[in-house]
Design an enzyme around this catalytic site. Structure first.
Site: not given
Length: 391
Positions: A52, A86, A163, A198, A323-324
């Site tokens: 705005e 606003c 993967t 990872t 796993t996660l």
């Protein structure tokens, strides 16, 4: 022109802030008088003018908004934050009518902005293109309504659902086009979530590198925070991401206040390690643990949701191992799956997409609603959402 026409324009403007407004919602505003757009604006960058205010600023020195209608995709704020309310700006500018796509679920605003406008004699209309306006800020809305961010799980796999090779080798499963598309996902995320395995296996950067996401206001790329789930505090101080722009948060089960007899208490070596991380700008967060069905003690994923909401994360990209990602799926905490499928086979010894133990019957499977399938270079991107209940 109809209210819907001008609101559609405001929604289009709001999308211009897609990669830059975190943690604020994306909002657009159009000012109309006598059937003509006299100014328009959108929220461009957190800490700067809201939609705005930016629209009003577009008016020339000899122009004003007296008698105008304001079309706003989200209820104008009514409280002092980093910027003034606003709603007050619209009132002071002489706007006589405000059309709002949706009421703001933020408890600091919710309905108060509408009330303030009405108390000052402005006509207010709500609910115009509300469904379309909600698509602008799904993560913000979920954080306000359910006290947790939206979790998008990104995975890359071969045609046979693998993967990584059995050795752990995984670069690169997908093409450069798919990896560039992941840059888009990162750029629109508040944070990237992964697990310590990872980090130890790949030493990833987990940042936005594509120059197409440079912000037009700041001239910089907004980097999402990096969240590392690390219950045993194995994070290496030499990790690549610690030297990159952006914040890294390590979430562990080790407690500063545990007694010396507690197996989770902090040793001098661990204290020194924490100080080393903090000297590099990283933050350490301590999270409660819970016992899962296997008897293993893990970080509480539901407590993690509350932590992320407290950090004002709207959209979180989960980039982690089997796993996660499997645990998040089983806990019902994945809102959307984004899977890149490459046209090759990696064999039965390669690693699978998700580790989800305990599934022995068909009625235990996780059913999905496919939202979209499209080619990205030589790969395919599949977007799906877990169903609330199985068929």
């Amino acid at each position: 022109m109809t209210d819907e026409f001008y609101m559609a324009q405001a929604i289009s403007l709001a999308r211009k802030g897609w990669y830059s407004t975190h943690p604020n919602p994306r909002v657009g505003c159009v000012l109309v008088r006598d059937g003509k757009i006299i100014a328009q604006g959108w929220h461009q960058y957190a800490g700067q003018g809201h939609a705005e205010v930016n629209a009003l600023a577009q008016l020339g020195p000899n122009e004003n908004a007296q008698g105008a209608t304001a079309y706003v995709t989200l209820e104008p704020c009514s409280h002092f934050g980093k910027t003034p309310p606003c709603s007050d700006a619209l009132i002071s500018a002489g706007v006589i009518r405000v059309v709002i796509a949706m009421v703001d679920p933020n408890p600091l605003v919710s309905g108060n902005g509408v009330q303030r406008l009405q108390e000052n004699g402005l006509e207010v209309k709500t609910g115009v293109l509300e469904v379309e306006a909600r698509t602008l800020n799904p993560g913000f809305l979920q954080r306000m309504e359910a006290q947790r961010p939206i979790i998008r799980c990104k995975m890359a796999m071969s045609l046979d659902g693998r993967t990584a090779m059995a050795s752990g080798e995984s670069k690169w499963i997908t093409s450069a086009d798919a990896r560039e598309d992941v840059q888009r996902l990162r750029a629109e995320s508040s944070a990237i979530l992964t697990g310590i395995d990872t980090v130890l296996a790949d030493d990833p950067s987990m940042n936005v590198r594509s120059e197409r996401y440079v912000n037009e206001v700041s001239g910089e790329i907004r980097q999402p925070d990096r969240l590392i789930l690390d219950s045993q505090f194995r994070m290496p101080v030499q990790a690549k991401m610690l030297g990159l722009v952006g914040k890294t948060r390590i979430i562990t089960a080790v407690s500063r206040t545990a007694s010396t007899s507690d197996s989770t208490s902090m040793s001098e070596k661990q204290l020194e390690k924490i100080q080393a991380f903090e000297s590099k700008g990283a933050e350490i967060h301590f999270l409660a643990t819970e016992e899962v069905s296997s008897g293993k003690v893990v970080l509480s994923l539901h407590q993690l949701m509350l932590l992320m909401a407290a950090q004002q994360y709207n959209d979180v990209l989960l980039e982690a191992g089997a796993t996660l990602t499997g645990a998040m799926l089983q806990a019902g905490l994945v809102d959307e799956l984004i899977i890149y499928m490459a046209p090759h086979l990696m064999g039965s010894d390669a690693r699978g997409l998700f580790k989800i133990p305990g599934m022995e019957r068909m009625n235990q499977r996780i059913n999905l609603n496919i939202q979209d399938i499209r080619a990205v270079g030589r790969d395919f991107r599949i977007t799906a959402k877990p169903k609330v209940s199985a068929d």
